[in-house]
Design a protein around this motif. Structure first.
Motif, PDB file in Angstrom:
ATOM      1  N   PHE A   1      -2.471  -4.307   5.461  1.00  0.00           N
ATOM      2  CA  PHE A   1      -3.043  -4.186   6.877  1.00  0.00           C
ATOM      3  C   PHE A   1      -2.368  -3.179   7.999  1.00  0.00           C
ATOM      4  CE2 PHE A   1      -6.945  -4.852   9.954  1.00  0.00           C
ATOM      5  CZ  PHE A   1      -7.378  -3.601  10.591  1.00  0.00           C
ATOM      6  N   LEU A   2      -2.091  -3.858   8.806  1.00  0.00           N
ATOM      7  CA  LEU A   2      -1.458  -3.295  10.289  1.00  0.00           C
ATOM      8  C   LEU A   2      -0.094  -2.189  10.312  1.00  0.00           C
ATOM      9  CD1 LEU A   2      -0.964  -6.756  12.121  1.00  0.00           C
ATOM     10  CD2 LEU A   2      -2.855  -4.920  12.013  1.00  0.00           C
ATOM     11  N   SER A   3       0.024  -2.485   9.040  1.00  0.00           N
ATOM     12  CA  SER A   3       1.369  -1.266   8.734  1.00  0.00           C
ATOM     13  C   SER A   3       0.077  -0.146   7.829  1.00  0.00           C
ATOM     14  CB  SER A   3       1.949  -1.706   7.346  1.00  0.00           C
ATOM     15  OG  SER A   3       1.482  -1.560   6.322  1.00  0.00           O
ATOM     16  N   GLU A   4      -1.201  -0.174   7.631  1.00  0.00           N
ATOM     17  CA  GLU A   4      -2.059   0.928   7.197  1.00  0.00           C
ATOM     18  C   GLU A   4      -2.441   1.330   8.974  1.00  0.00           C
ATOM     19  OE1 GLU A   4      -3.782   2.467   4.787  1.00  0.00           O
ATOM     20  OE2 GLU A   4      -3.897   1.146   3.192  1.00  0.00           O
ATOM     21  N   VAL A   5      -2.346   0.499   9.677  1.00  0.00           N
ATOM     22  CA  VAL A   5      -3.305   0.994  10.572  1.00  0.00           C
ATOM     23  C   VAL A   5      -2.161   2.143  11.836  1.00  0.00           C
ATOM     24  CG1 VAL A   5      -3.367  -0.092  13.167  1.00  0.00           C
ATOM     25  CG2 VAL A   5      -4.732  -0.766  11.395  1.00  0.00           C
ATOM     26  N   ALA A   6      -1.194   1.064  11.727  1.00  0.00           N
ATOM     27  CA  ALA A   6      -0.170   1.871  12.396  1.00  0.00           C
ATOM     28  C   ALA A   6       0.438   3.648  11.549  1.00  0.00           C
ATOM     29  CB  ALA A   6       1.973   1.091  11.837  1.00  0.00           C
TER      30      ALA A   6
ATOM     31  N   PRO B   1       0.883  -1.095  -0.012  1.00  0.00           N
ATOM     32  CA  PRO B   1       0.090  -0.356   0.225  1.00  0.00           C
ATOM     33  C   PRO B   1       0.769   1.183   0.088  1.00  0.00           C
ATOM     34  CG  PRO B   1      -0.183  -1.032   2.309  1.00  0.00           C
ATOM     35  CD  PRO B   1       0.712  -1.639   0.987  1.00  0.00           C
ATOM     36  N   ALA B   2       0.442   2.020  -0.784  1.00  0.00           N
ATOM     37  CA  ALA B   2       0.659   3.445  -0.894  1.00  0.00           C
ATOM     38  C   ALA B   2       0.991   4.445   0.034  1.00  0.00           C
ATOM     39  CB  ALA B   2       0.496   3.804  -1.627  1.00  0.00           C
ATOM     40  N   LEU B   3       1.477   3.974   2.165  1.00  0.00           N
ATOM     41  CA  LEU B   3       1.380   4.427   3.068  1.00  0.00           C
ATOM     42  C   LEU B   3       1.411   5.857   2.993  1.00  0.00           C
ATOM     43  CD1 LEU B   3       2.873   2.086   4.712  1.00  0.00           C
ATOM     44  CD2 LEU B   3       0.464   1.546   4.767  1.00  0.00           C
TER      45      LEU B   3
ATOM     46  N   SER C   1       7.146  -5.977   1.825  1.00  0.00           N
ATOM     47  CA  SER C   1       6.424  -5.454   2.915  1.00  0.00           C
ATOM     48  C   SER C   1       5.809  -3.823   2.760  1.00  0.00           C
ATOM     49  CB  SER C   1       6.629  -5.666   4.379  1.00  0.00           C
ATOM     50  OG  SER C   1       8.141  -4.672   4.947  1.00  0.00           O
ATOM     51  N   GLY C   2       6.466  -3.413   2.373  1.00  0.00           N
ATOM     52  CA  GLY C   2       6.798  -1.536   2.403  1.00  0.00           C
ATOM     53  C   GLY C   2       6.436  -0.908   3.751  1.00  0.00           C
ATOM     54  N   CYS C   3       7.184  -1.670   4.312  1.00  0.00           N
ATOM     55  CA  CYS C   3       8.209  -0.828   5.483  1.00  0.00           C
ATOM     56  C   CYS C   3       9.734  -1.095   6.356  1.00  0.00           C
ATOM     57  CB  CYS C   3       7.595  -1.326   7.416  1.00  0.00           C
ATOM     58  SG  CYS C   3       5.600  -2.444   6.726  1.00  0.00           S
ATOM     59  N   GLY C   4       9.964  -0.030   6.732  1.00  0.00           N
ATOM     60  CA  GLY C   4      11.777   0.244   6.979  1.00  0.00           C
ATOM     61  C   GLY C   4      12.175  -0.723   7.747  1.00  0.00           C
TER      62      GLY C   4
ATOM     63  N   SER D   1      -7.819  -2.050  -0.619  1.00  0.00           N
ATOM     64  CA  SER D   1      -7.142  -1.081  -0.401  1.00  0.00           C
ATOM     65  C   SER D   1      -8.051  -0.339   0.554  1.00  0.00           C
ATOM     66  CB  SER D   1      -6.449   0.021  -1.286  1.00  0.00           C
ATOM     67  OG  SER D   1      -5.608  -0.927  -2.125  1.00  0.00           O
ATOM     68  N   LEU D   2      -9.523   0.238   0.191  1.00  0.00           N
ATOM     69  CA  LEU D   2     -10.094   1.437   0.520  1.00  0.00           C
ATOM     70  C   LEU D   2     -10.408   1.252   1.763  1.00  0.00           C
ATOM     71  CD1 LEU D   2     -12.361   2.609  -2.319  1.00  0.00           C
ATOM     72  CD2 LEU D   2      -9.377   3.632  -1.428  1.00  0.00           C
ATOM     73  N   ALA D   3     -11.130  -0.621   1.700  1.00  0.00           N
ATOM     74  CA  ALA D   3     -11.451  -0.782   2.836  1.00  0.00           C
ATOM     75  C   ALA D   3     -10.087  -0.781   4.234  1.00  0.00           C
ATOM     76  CB  ALA D   3     -12.096  -2.677   2.918  1.00  0.00           C
ATOM     77  N   HIS D   4      -8.959  -1.164   4.320  1.00  0.00           N
ATOM     78  CA  HIS D   4      -8.241  -1.202   5.096  1.00  0.00           C
ATOM     79  C   HIS D   4      -7.780   0.131   5.208  1.00  0.00           C
ATOM     80  CE1 HIS D   4      -5.312  -5.350   3.689  1.00  0.00           C
ATOM     81  NE2 HIS D   4      -6.683  -5.605   4.304  1.00  0.00           N
ATOM     82  N   ALA D   5      -7.768   1.229   4.670  1.00  0.00           N
ATOM     83  CA  ALA D   5      -7.608   2.475   4.423  1.00  0.00           C
ATOM     84  C   ALA D   5      -9.010   3.298   6.356  1.00  0.00           C
ATOM     85  CB  ALA D   5      -7.386   3.632   3.288  1.00  0.00           C
ATOM     86  N   ALA D   6      -9.530   2.723   5.771  1.00  0.00           N
ATOM     87  CA  ALA D   6     -11.209   2.820   6.701  1.00  0.00           C
ATOM     88  C   ALA D   6     -11.389   2.128   7.630  1.00  0.00           C
ATOM     89  CB  ALA D   6     -12.652   2.419   5.905  1.00  0.00           C
ATOM     90  N   LEU D   7     -10.632   0.751   7.683  1.00  0.00           N
ATOM     91  CA  LEU D   7     -10.903   0.672   9.091  1.00  0.00           C
ATOM     92  C   LEU D   7      -9.550   0.763   9.901  1.00  0.00           C
ATOM     93  CD1 LEU D   7     -11.468  -3.047   7.730  1.00  0.00           C
ATOM     94  CD2 LEU D   7     -12.580  -2.547   8.800  1.00  0.00           C
ATOM     95  N   ALA D   8      -8.282   1.537   9.346  1.00  0.00           N
ATOM     96  CA  ALA D   8      -7.431   1.819   9.677  1.00  0.00           C
ATOM     97  C   ALA D   8      -7.576   3.008  10.550  1.00  0.00           C
ATOM     98  CB  ALA D   8      -5.817   1.889   9.263  1.00  0.00           C
TER      99      ALA D   8
END
Length: 362
Positions: A162-167, A56-58, A130-133, A333-340
């Motif tokens: 999903f959890l990186s979006e939450v973070a 995802p584009a965080l 993962s898209g995470c550093g 992707s939109l669902a993950h963003a909304a849930l985050a």
């Protein structure tokens, strides 16, 4: 291709024995059609996952580090994959799968691909970003901690996007990989691999182990190096992780619970001991699942609360949902963003607002 050739030869010989009036060439042409179709599907599907999954584009940098937390009773330790807002991007991307192909094959078994001979469709996850550093420097802002429990057959990796979006929405998320035998794959303290072994412990013992691991992680991360300063602690979980978090909350004074499709019927502590918000899929909503403030996520299936819809293109994942609920019609992707965003609102003390995606149920 070798497998197809062998099947053609064996099948043609069997046909020649039972149908003497059919020529060998005719039998080969007849068998080549379905086998060619299978080969074409496999080839097309293999090409379709090139470049998949797409991280995802965080909205801001997220770091990722892996820790091992010892059990308070001295019985071993569990792995934890931690996502947190980072001060800046890191030069190295954290791996999506902690154990490479062993993890991706375990997840292929979870969604039914391995049983259909299609485990190769998720093999690309073994080397996915993962898209995470990796071990990125954390921000200095105090943030809430969400200790999260995976579902039956899950692991610490399968909700990484999903959890990186939450973070990124403003929290530290610790994804616990349980050692009760319900992880699709994990590695124990002595280096021994533990594949999915749901019969390893009784259901009661599983839940006790899971709850204890959540509490151990919640306590161990206080003051841990390499993370932002931690504020209040929340517990959460997906599916079987729901009753695990509920049981842990009866043993640990947390600020609240964030649950996704909590499998309440698999637990024995279904009463929330703290402020709770639950998000349910179409299937769980239809089954009447309610726990705390409950919101139905329209168009979401059970797999939308992990990364399953993002593992392969929609034309691969959505038809699979006729067998298992891997991906609903909602944009994943939109669902993950909304849930985050909803989780962040809840952990800041706010209320989730119903909209076109969230429908208030309780």
């Amino acid at each position: 291709m070798m497998r197809c050739a062998i099947l053609l030869v064996v099948a043609s010989r069997a046909t020649a024995l039972t149908l003497p009036d059919v020529s060998r060439a005719e039998a080969l042409r007849t068998l080549a059609l379905p086998l060619g179709g299978v080969a074409a599907f496999r080839g097309g599907a293999a090409l379709a996952v090139v470049g998949q999954p797409r991280a995802p584009a965080l909205p801001s940098p997220v770091g990722c580090r892996v820790a091992r937390v010892p059990a308070s009773d001295g019985s071993g330790s569990c792995r934890v994959k931690i996502f947190y807002p980072a001060a800046a991007p890191a030069p190295e991307d954290a791996p999506y799968c902690l154990d490479g192909r062993a993890t991706s094959d375990g997840m292929a078994g979870l969604v039914g691909f391995r049983q259909l001979g299609l485990a190769f469709l998720l093999a690309h996850l073994a080397d996915a970003p993962s898209g995470c550093g990796l071990d990125a420097a954390p921000v200095a802002t105090k943030l809430p901690l969400l200790v999260y429990s995976h579902g039956f057959g899950g692991n610490a990796d399968m909700a990484s996007y999903f959890l990186s979006e939450v973070a990124a929405a403003g929290s530290v998320v610790a994804a616990v990989e349980h050692t009760d035998g319900t992880a699709s794959n994990t590695v124990l303290e002595d280096g021994t691999a533990l594949p999915f072994a749901p019969g390893r412990l009784s259901r009661r013992a599983q839940l006790d182990r899971r709850a204890d691991e959540l509490v151990d992680v919640a306590k161990a991360l206080r003051g841990a190096d390499g993370l932002p300063p931690l504020g209040e602690t929340f517990l959460g979980g997906h599916s079987y992780g729901g009753p695990s978090a509920l049981l842990a909350a009866s043993r640990f004074a947390c600020a609240g619970l964030v649950l996704h499709d909590p499998a309440l019927g698999m637990g024995y502590a279904s009463e929330a001991a703290a402020r709770t918000v639950s998000f349910t899929s179409d299937e769980y909503d239809a089954a009447g699942v309610r726990c705390g403030a409950t919101f139905h996520c329209r168009g979401a299936f059970h797999g939308n609360f992990v990364d399953a819809p993002l593992w392969a293109p929609p034309w691969v994942m959505r038809p699979l949902s006729s067998v298992i609920p891997a991906a609903g019609p909602v944009d994943p992707s939109l669902a993950h963003a909304a849930l985050a965003a909803a989780a962040a609102t809840f952990m800041r003390g706010g209320d989730v607002v119903p909209d076109g995606f969230f429908e208030r149920r309780a």
